[in-house]
Design a protein around this motif. Structure first.
Motif, PDB file in Angstrom:
ATOM      1  N   ARG A  58       0.849  -1.219  -0.017  1.00 16.95           N
ATOM      2  CA  ARG A  58       0.116   0.047   0.068  1.00 16.95           C
ATOM      3  C   ARG A  58       0.883   1.225   0.127  1.00 16.95           C
ATOM      4  NH1 ARG A  58      -2.786  -0.622   4.493  1.00 16.95           N
ATOM      5  NH2 ARG A  58      -4.120  -2.279   3.524  1.00 16.95           N
ATOM      6  N   GLU A  62       1.083   4.095  -2.988  1.00 13.29           N
ATOM      7  CA  GLU A  62       0.862   5.584  -2.701  1.00 13.29           C
ATOM      8  C   GLU A  62       2.014   6.328  -3.070  1.00 13.29           C
ATOM      9  OE1 GLU A  62       0.153   5.562   1.558  1.00 13.29           O
ATOM     10  OE2 GLU A  62      -1.947   4.855   1.388  1.00 13.29           O
ATOM     11  N   SER A  66       1.762   9.214  -6.017  1.00 13.85           N
ATOM     12  CA  SER A  66       2.427  10.488  -5.563  1.00 13.85           C
ATOM     13  C   SER A  66       3.505  11.204  -6.641  1.00 13.85           C
ATOM     14  CB  SER A  66       2.988  10.604  -4.069  1.00 13.85           C
ATOM     15  OG  SER A  66       3.545  11.743  -3.864  1.00 13.85           O
TER      16      SER A  66
END
Length: 184
Positions: A58, A62, A66
């Motif tokens: 995860r 992320e 980003s």
């Protein structure tokens, strides 16, 4: 009536054999319980590893999202750097007489306003110019093109041929520079 010492009173129609309730049977129960406890501990450890791996996946996802948002325009930014270079060259090629000439003033003012706007767009998107002159050569940001005899410390940048740029913390283009060397 003879009494059988191995049997207990009848419960639910069946005689319970006391021989099956020996210490050996109790030892097997303890061993089975220990095996189950070991299995539970192993499964709990596996569950913790799975949770940790899921959390790592995860976090990586992320970070990738980003980075994709932050650096999506990197290729476009590299391409637009040549426009900034050419605009800077055009302004640099104007002489003081041309800048003072009333016929050229609107043209010069337009070029300067365009350059300011382009630099403002760069700033909004985290594109910064790499400092070079009078700094030591940093191979992560500068590309030495020539060595120039100088009285400055060898390895010091004395000339910038082409500006370098960073986008946030990533290099878009290294600065093309001339580096000082000992005078002959």
């Amino acid at each position: 009536m003879t009494e059988n010492t191995n049997e207990t009173p009848i419960e639910n129609g069946e005689a319970i054999d006391q021989a099956t309730q020996t210490p050996a049977a109790e030892g097997e129960n303890v061993n089975a319980e220990a095996a189950l406890q070991e299995q539970i501990a192993t499964l709990q450890q596996d569950l913790l590893y799975a949770k940790a791996e899921t959390q790592n996946v995860r976090r990586r996802a992320e970070k990738e999202v980003s980075d994709a948002h932050a650096y999506a325009a990197t290729k476009f930014a590299r391409d637009i750097l040549s426009v900034a270079d050419n605009l800077g060259r055009a302004l640099g090629a104007l002489s003081d007489e041309q800048r003072a000439d009333e016929a050229f003033k609107p043209f010069v003012t337009g070029l300067e306003a365009t350059e300011r706007e382009l630099l403002s767009v760069f700033e909004r998107h985290g594109i910064t110019r790499i400092a070079s002159i009078d700094l030591p050569l940093d191979p992560n940001q500068h590309q030495a093109m020539v060595e120039i005899p100088s009285d400055k410390e060898p390895g010091t940048i004395v000339q910038e041929m082409m500006a370098g740029y960073m986008m946030k913390d990533r290099l878009l283009r290294p600065a093309m520079v001339g580096v000082a060397k000992k005078a002959d």
